[in-house]
Design a protein around this motif. Structure first.
Motif, mmCIF file in Angstrom:
data_model
loop_
_atom_site.group_PDB
_atom_site.id
_atom_site.type_symbol
_atom_site.label_atom_id
_atom_site.label_comp_id
_atom_site.label_asym_id
_atom_site.label_seq_id
_atom_site.Cartn_x
_atom_site.Cartn_y
_atom_site.Cartn_z
ATOM 1 N N GLN A 1 53.595 19.216 7.035
ATOM 2 C CA GLN A 1 54.223 18.927 5.741
ATOM 3 C C GLN A 1 53.399 19.507 4.593
ATOM 4 O O GLN A 1 53.942 20.113 3.667
ATOM 5 N N ALA A 2 52.074 19.311 4.639
ATOM 6 C CA ALA A 2 51.208 19.807 3.562
ATOM 7 C C ALA A 2 51.232 21.336 3.491
ATOM 8 O O ALA A 2 51.213 21.919 2.405
ATOM 9 N N ALA A 3 51.289 21.981 4.644
ATOM 10 C CA ALA A 3 51.269 23.450 4.681
ATOM 11 C C ALA A 3 52.590 24.083 4.267
ATOM 12 O O ALA A 3 52.596 25.149 3.643
ATOM 13 N N PHE A 4 53.687 23.427 4.592
ATOM 14 C CA PHE A 4 54.983 24.101 4.419
ATOM 15 C C PHE A 4 56.002 23.359 3.555
ATOM 16 O O PHE A 4 57.021 23.954 3.189
ATOM 17 N N HIS A 5 55.735 22.098 3.215
ATOM 18 C CA HIS A 5 56.772 21.327 2.526
ATOM 19 C C HIS A 5 56.306 20.569 1.293
ATOM 20 O O HIS A 5 57.063 19.740 0.775
ATOM 21 N N ALA B 1 52.713 27.889 3.142
ATOM 22 C CA ALA B 1 51.559 28.675 3.577
ATOM 23 C C ALA B 1 52.049 29.906 4.330
ATOM 24 O O ALA B 1 53.105 29.883 4.965
ATOM 25 N N CYS B 2 51.260 30.971 4.255
ATOM 26 C CA CYS B 2 51.610 32.199 4.976
ATOM 27 C C CYS B 2 50.414 32.676 5.802
ATOM 28 O O CYS B 2 49.275 32.267 5.576
ATOM 29 N N LYS B 3 50.694 33.557 6.746
ATOM 30 C CA LYS B 3 49.668 34.075 7.662
ATOM 31 C C LYS B 3 48.493 34.703 6.916
ATOM 32 O O LYS B 3 47.345 34.533 7.309
ATOM 33 N N ASP B 4 48.800 35.453 5.858
ATOM 34 C CA ASP B 4 47.766 36.194 5.130
ATOM 35 C C ASP B 4 46.703 35.292 4.500
ATOM 36 O O ASP B 4 45.571 35.723 4.304
ATOM 37 N N GLU B 5 47.050 34.079 4.167
ATOM 38 C CA GLU B 5 46.089 33.204 3.491
ATOM 39 C C GLU B 5 45.452 32.166 4.418
ATOM 40 O O GLU B 5 44.528 31.456 4.008
ATOM 41 N N TRP B 6 45.904 32.075 5.646
ATOM 42 C CA TRP B 6 45.467 31.012 6.545
ATOM 43 C C TRP B 6 43.953 30.963 6.720
ATOM 44 O O TRP B 6 43.349 29.899 6.719
ATOM 45 N N LYS C 1 44.961 22.018 12.820
ATOM 46 C CA LYS C 1 44.957 23.484 12.914
ATOM 47 C C LYS C 1 46.025 23.960 13.893
ATOM 48 O O LYS C 1 46.790 24.882 13.600
ATOM 49 N N GLU C 2 46.099 23.337 15.066
ATOM 50 C CA GLU C 2 47.098 23.731 16.067
ATOM 51 C C GLU C 2 48.521 23.552 15.541
ATOM 52 O O GLU C 2 49.381 24.394 15.776
ATOM 53 N N ALA C 3 48.754 22.448 14.820
ATOM 54 C CA ALA C 3 50.109 22.169 14.315
ATOM 55 C C ALA C 3 50.540 23.214 13.292
ATOM 56 O O ALA C 3 51.671 23.705 13.329
ATOM 57 N N ILE C 4 49.641 23.559 12.381
ATOM 58 C CA ILE C 4 49.971 24.556 11.354
ATOM 59 C C ILE C 4 50.134 25.938 11.983
ATOM 60 O O ILE C 4 51.080 26.669 11.685
#
Length: 179
Positions: A78-82, A89-94, A17-20
């Motif tokens: 990597q999973a969130a952004f690549h 991933a974007c702020k609105d869906e987190w 969570k902190e990394a994302i």
């Protein structure tokens, strides 16, 4: 593979969570004191799903390249952004994204599909530069039997579904602690 302590699992979830969030919200990275148990080099995957249980990203290492805590931290980003299958991933869906971590055992090469226990083993199919990996929970989530599981792994590797019959194919199994 030794089972992780509940405190280790909580720690690993926290650092994903902190990394994302460090990327999403431009926060400084927070590094807590890492438990000794998470220093071992182990393979792991981080899977992101929406609240609707739709896959949103999944990336990992099959082998222990880095200490487990570092693998999980890096694979979360990597999973969130690549993950090329999805937009970053974007702020609105987190708030609607759930994180699942799969810590892998060592890979074991098999010669017979009879060695594969659906729901217990994940599978890695390799031929040359092609490879396809499916985590153990994928077969259960999709209601696949052993044959379908192997066929989908072949397809994921970019090979024909019956490529597993070739002598040029290497098939590996592994187990995973999923939380």
């Amino acid at each position: 593979m030794n089972s992780l302590l509940d405190t280790d699992k909580v720690f690993l979830k926290k650092i994903t969570k902190e990394a994302i969030e460090a990327v999403l919200f431009h926060r400084g990275k927070v590094f807590s004191e890492v438990p000794e148990t998470l220093q071992e080099k182990m393979g792991a995957f981080v899977t992101l799903r929406t609240n609707k249980e739709e896959l949103r990203g999944c990336i990992g290492y099959t082998k222990g390249v880095l200490p487990l805590h570092q693998t999980v931290r890096e694979m979360a980003v990597q999973a969130a952004f690549h993950d090329q299958r999805f937009k970053p991933a974007c702020k609105d869906e987190w708030d609607d994204i759930d994180v699942e971590i799969s810590v892998l055992s060592s890979l074991r090469k098999i010669k017979s599909l009879e060695n594969i226990k659906v729901g217990v083993h994940g599978i890695l199919i390799e031929k040359g530069f092609n490879s396809g990996l499916l985590l153990p929970q994928v077969a259960v989530e999709n209601g696949w039997d052993r044959a379908a599981f192997v066929e989908y792994a072949c397809r994921k590797a970019g090979l024909p579904k019956d490529a597993w019959k070739s002598k040029e194919i290497s098939i590996y199994i592994f187990s995973a602690e999923v939380f």
